[in-house]
Design a protein around this motif. Structure first.
Motif: not given
Length: 466
Positions: A239-268
């Motif tokens: 998948e996204g690490f395919t470009a690390n293989l010899k000859g595969q640099k332009r096969t699939w582009l490794p697109m970045n996606s980012s995430m955050i996670a909150t603390e556990p939220l209260p019932r209220s």
């Protein structure tokens, strides 16, 4: 609120929750196998699972550069849903009915993952609440209605369109003017699934070597610094690490996606937000967001930050830029203002694989024994399972154990994709595209017009998505 206390990187929140595993032993030297699978994420592990279940005597070796789930399989948003990249293009190339069959296969795949997890006692916090996608601008609402109609035309007769009031009764997204919901989706814990899969295939007799980067794949050969695995079939599941293989640099582009996670939220806070159905949540923005309510009552939310690193570079430990953390937090608070005081416990990034035509594919070259699957464009949690079952059927057909099946005749099988442009055009194109999408989203937030912003339409043409 400051994010100075946020854990940044460390692979992902899912590993902070579970603990980073101790890698299995690397490849001890040259070896042979019936099938060698390169990549220990969902695609590789599902493929090993279905092949071993179908033919228990097969000698299968999985080679993983770090540890199973180090890549997108351990960093994603936990969306097990029926989306597949490229369906509309496959409809144009192969006809509407062929694309309907592909969509039905994806609908069934959600149930298949849930079934296997239960059968194999993999507790991955799966909750089948479906997928709710919301609109909160006139332009988004117009796109949402079009999207809803198209999905019904592709066979989703159980999809539901909701107005502002009905949407708010499900999840109280500020400013939401409508939504579409499908039952073909579930929330899960990505790392619990990948760890469970790895343990399951190992118990079936599959050999997994971790800390073993594959540097080059050739017919019947997978080369590593520790030796070469020779096998009639070599399957690339990187998948996204395919470009690390010899000859595969332009096969699939490794697109970045980012995430955050909150603390556990209260019932209220949950009383205000709702989300009792624990649906996975998305929107109709061009630079879209995706979110889930976790089993321990956090909100995990993702989207684009810096979309692409020059030269198809990939990160090491998931660390993401502070500006991206703040941008994701701004989205969270805009959707749910009561979270403004909530602590952001974790932030991370990962890469997904994007083909030049944005179409996921499964291929087996019968003349060389080389196979691959991927290019999921962020929809891989379920699509990897369908890809694995398809690779199984292609190999069984090629080896004379079976004929064509419903899966081997799906339109994404053996689809050919042209390569990405060389640098710097690749970097300029991707960054220009997402700058345009962000600009279009900002303009749509303040525009009363129902039409999609022209800048986004231009970006779609640049991307080759339409």
């Amino acid at each position: 609120m400051s994010t100075v206390s946020t854990v940044n990187g460390g692979i992902s929140f899912w590993y902070a929750d579970q603990g980073t595993p101790t890698p299995r032993e690397p490849l001890p030297g040259d070896s042979t196998a019936d099938i060698c699978i390169v990549g220990g994420g969902y695609t590789g592990l599902w493929t090993a699972y279905y092949l071993k279940k179908a033919v228990p005597f097969l000698n299968i070796t999985v080679l993983e550069a770090k540890f199973c789930g180090y890549g997108a399989s351990g960093r994603n948003g936990g969306w097990l849903y029926n989306g597949i990249a490229g369906r509309d293009r496959y409809a144009k190339l192969h006809g509407h009915e062929a694309a309907v069959r592909l969509q039905q296969a994806m609908n069934d795949t959600v149930e298949e993952v849930v079934r296997v997890a239960a059968e194999e006692n993999i507790d991955a916090d799966i909750h089948q609440g479906g997928v709710l996608e919301v609109a909160y601008t006139p332009a988004q609402l117009a796109r949402l209605k079009d999207f809803h109609s198209v999905e019904i035309a592709f066979g989703e007769k159980d999809r539901v369109l909701r107005g502002a009031r009905e949407t708010g009764e499900r999840i109280n997204v500020t400013g939401a003017v409508g939504s579409t919901w499908t039952p073909h989706g579930a929330r899960l814990h990505p790392v619990k699934l990948v760890k469970g899969l790895a343990a399951t295939v190992e118990a079936l007799g599959v050999t997994i070597h971790e800390s073993t980067p594959v540097t080059e794949i050739r017919p019947k050969h997978a080369h590593t610094p520790y030796g070469t695995v020779r096998a009639p079939y070599i399957l690339r599941c990187t998948e996204g690490f395919t470009a690390n293989l010899k000859g595969q640099k332009r096969t699939w582009l490794p697109m970045n996606s980012s995430m955050i996670a909150t603390e556990p939220l209260p019932r209220s806070m949950w009383d205000t937000i709702g989300w009792d159905g624990r649906e996975t949540l998305g929107d109709m923005a061009h630079a879209y967001m995706y979110a889930q309510r976790t089993a321990d009552d956090r909100i995990a939310l993702g989207g684009r930050g810096v979309p692409y690193r020059y030269g198809s570079g990939t990160d090491n430990d998931g660390r993401t830029q502070p500006a991206t953390i703040e941008a994701l937090r701004d989205i969270l608070v805009r959707l749910f203002p009561t979270t403004a005081a909530a602590r952001i416990d974790h932030a991370w990034s990962g890469v997904l694989g994007v083909p030049r035509d944005w179409c996921a594919t499964v291929t087996l070259d019968r003349s060389t024994g080389l196979g691959w699957a991927g290019g999921y464009v962020g929809s891989g949690v379920a699509t990897t399972n369908l890809a694995a079952r398809t690779l199984r059927d292609l190999i069984q057909q090629d080896s004379g154990q079976s004929g064509p099946t419903d899966l081997t005749t799906l339109p994404w099988v053996n689809h050919k994709v042209r390569r990405w442009e060389p640098e710097p055009f690749r970097w300029l194109g991707v960054h220009g595209m997402y700058a345009a999408y962000r600009t279009a989203d900002r303009r749509e937030l303040t525009s009363p017009r129902p039409g999609t912003d022209p800048i986004a339409k231009a970006a779609d043409r640049l991307a080759g998505r339409h």
